[in-house]
Design a protein around this motif. Sequence first.
Motif, PDB file in Angstrom:
ATOM      1  N   ARG A 261       0.838  -1.215   0.000  1.00 40.58           N
ATOM      2  CA  ARG A 261       0.000   0.000   0.000  1.00 40.58           C
ATOM      3  C   ARG A 261       0.862   1.251   0.000  1.00 40.58           C
ATOM      4  NH1 ARG A 261      -4.156   1.250   4.930  1.00 40.58           N
ATOM      5  NH2 ARG A 261      -4.499   3.466   4.498  1.00 40.58           N
ATOM      6  N   VAL A 262       0.689   2.047  -1.023  1.00 38.89           N
ATOM      7  CA  VAL A 262       1.472   3.266  -1.177  1.00 38.89           C
ATOM      8  C   VAL A 262       1.308   4.165   0.053  1.00 38.89           C
ATOM      9  CG1 VAL A 262      -0.373   4.531  -2.400  1.00 38.89           C
ATOM     10  CG2 VAL A 262       2.042   5.125  -2.799  1.00 38.89           C
ATOM     11  N   ARG A 263       2.436   4.814   0.438  1.00 36.45           N
ATOM     12  CA  ARG A 263       2.534   5.708   1.599  1.00 36.45           C
ATOM     13  C   ARG A 263       2.490   4.966   2.935  1.00 36.45           C
ATOM     14  NH1 ARG A 263      -0.998   8.191  -1.872  1.00 36.45           N
ATOM     15  NH2 ARG A 263      -2.767   7.381  -0.660  1.00 36.45           N
ATOM     16  N   ASN A 264       2.259   3.671   2.920  1.00 37.08           N
ATOM     17  CA  ASN A 264       2.170   2.900   4.147  1.00 37.08           C
ATOM     18  C   ASN A 264       3.236   1.812   4.235  1.00 37.08           C
ATOM     19  OD1 ASN A 264      -0.654   3.531   5.746  1.00 37.08           O
ATOM     20  ND2 ASN A 264      -0.790   3.994   3.557  1.00 37.08           N
ATOM     21  N   THR A 265       3.435   1.059   3.161  1.00 34.88           N
ATOM     22  CA  THR A 265       4.495   0.054   3.146  1.00 34.88           C
ATOM     23  C   THR A 265       5.510   0.299   2.027  1.00 34.88           C
ATOM     24  OG1 THR A 265       3.087  -1.433   1.848  1.00 34.88           O
ATOM     25  CG2 THR A 265       3.110  -1.750   4.253  1.00 34.88           C
ATOM     26  N   PHE A 266       5.241   1.249   1.173  1.00 37.07           N
ATOM     27  CA  PHE A 266       6.236   1.676   0.182  1.00 37.07           C
ATOM     28  C   PHE A 266       5.917   3.102  -0.244  1.00 37.07           C
ATOM     29  CE2 PHE A 266       2.861   0.323  -2.667  1.00 37.07           C
ATOM     30  CZ  PHE A 266       2.938   1.208  -3.735  1.00 37.07           C
TER      31      PHE A 266
ATOM     32  N   ALA B 286       9.859  -7.678  -1.741  1.00 34.99           N
ATOM     33  CA  ALA B 286      10.963  -6.710  -1.732  1.00 34.99           C
ATOM     34  C   ALA B 286      10.445  -5.290  -1.919  1.00 34.99           C
ATOM     35  CB  ALA B 286      11.971  -7.048  -2.823  1.00 34.99           C
ATOM     36  N   THR B 287       9.340  -5.130  -2.635  1.00 29.61           N
ATOM     37  CA  THR B 287       8.756  -3.811  -2.864  1.00 29.61           C
ATOM     38  C   THR B 287       8.389  -3.122  -1.556  1.00 29.61           C
ATOM     39  OG1 THR B 287       7.879  -4.461  -5.023  1.00 29.61           O
ATOM     40  CG2 THR B 287       6.814  -2.592  -3.955  1.00 29.61           C
ATOM     41  N   ILE B 288       8.005  -3.896  -0.535  1.00 32.06           N
ATOM     42  CA  ILE B 288       7.635  -3.284   0.750  1.00 32.06           C
ATOM     43  C   ILE B 288       8.768  -3.389   1.779  1.00 32.06           C
ATOM     44  CG2 ILE B 288       5.176  -3.578   0.365  1.00 32.06           C
ATOM     45  CD1 ILE B 288       5.197  -6.027   2.169  1.00 32.06           C
ATOM     46  N   GLY B 289       9.930  -3.879   1.350  1.00 30.35           N
ATOM     47  CA  GLY B 289      11.098  -3.904   2.209  1.00 30.35           C
ATOM     48  C   GLY B 289      11.511  -5.264   2.729  1.00 30.35           C
ATOM     49  N   LEU B 290      10.770  -6.324   2.373  1.00 33.43           N
ATOM     50  CA  LEU B 290      11.073  -7.678   2.864  1.00 33.43           C
ATOM     51  C   LEU B 290      11.896  -8.413   1.805  1.00 33.43           C
ATOM     52  CD1 LEU B 290       7.561  -8.489   4.352  1.00 33.43           C
ATOM     53  CD2 LEU B 290       9.557  -7.509   5.520  1.00 33.43           C
ATOM     54  N   LYS B 291      13.214  -8.412   1.995  1.00 38.09           N
ATOM     55  CA  LYS B 291      14.113  -8.899   0.950  1.00 38.09           C
ATOM     56  C   LYS B 291      14.761 -10.238   1.276  1.00 38.09           C
ATOM     57  CE  LYS B 291      15.147  -4.154  -0.448  1.00 38.09           C
ATOM     58  NZ  LYS B 291      16.204  -3.124  -0.641  1.00 38.09           N
TER      59      LYS B 291
END
Length: 216
Positions: free
Chosen positions: A114-119, A165-170
């Motif tokens: 979700r834009v502005r919340n997780t990316f 990865a888009t939300i930071g979980l790589k």
Amino acid sequence: MSILRIRCSPRGLDSESYRLSQRIVDRLAQTGPAGGLNVVEFDATTLAHADSDYAAALAAPADPAADVLGRGSLHASGALIRMLEDASHIVLATPMHNFTVPSALKAWLDLVVRVRNTFHITPQGKVGLLADRPVFVAISSGGTFSGEEARQPDFLTPYLRHVLATIGLKHVTFVSVEGTARGPEFLAAARKQAERAVDDMSLARAAAGAPFAVPA
């Protein structure tokens, strides 16, 4: 510290993906801190598809007012994102449906990506906002999609690796039990192979909450 397990199979606790995910949860618990790891369960098959308020919020330059955020898909999205933020480890238990993710997992992803919340969006593209942490994906498949026995394509693992990865979980590890529809003997062998893969994982750093590199 806690494990968030997302269950995505319509077969629920009888599913092969849940069975395999329990092996992962048990391994994390064995190598975790003395106080143990609390397991938070969420059944993604209970989710509804995103509603019109949610679609409007994603297309808008800012999130809507609090009264809109407190209802429907936006409310569900906020709760699911908080679950992710609170977890030190994430375990996805999912079948492969038609070569990719099942609709339940896609519904969950649509609510947490979700834009502005997780990316957020930059000139260079989307940048994740969640702190990285270990993610383990337990997959079950009626057919075989990896190795020399592969008989079907795999659009699940590359998609999940990219969208997480888009939300930071790589730091994502995949384990699969494949060929579940090929008969009891093949299933038994597939289970053993998957269990060995879990047992061979180096989980010490993951159980301590530290991110670690895994093979692509």
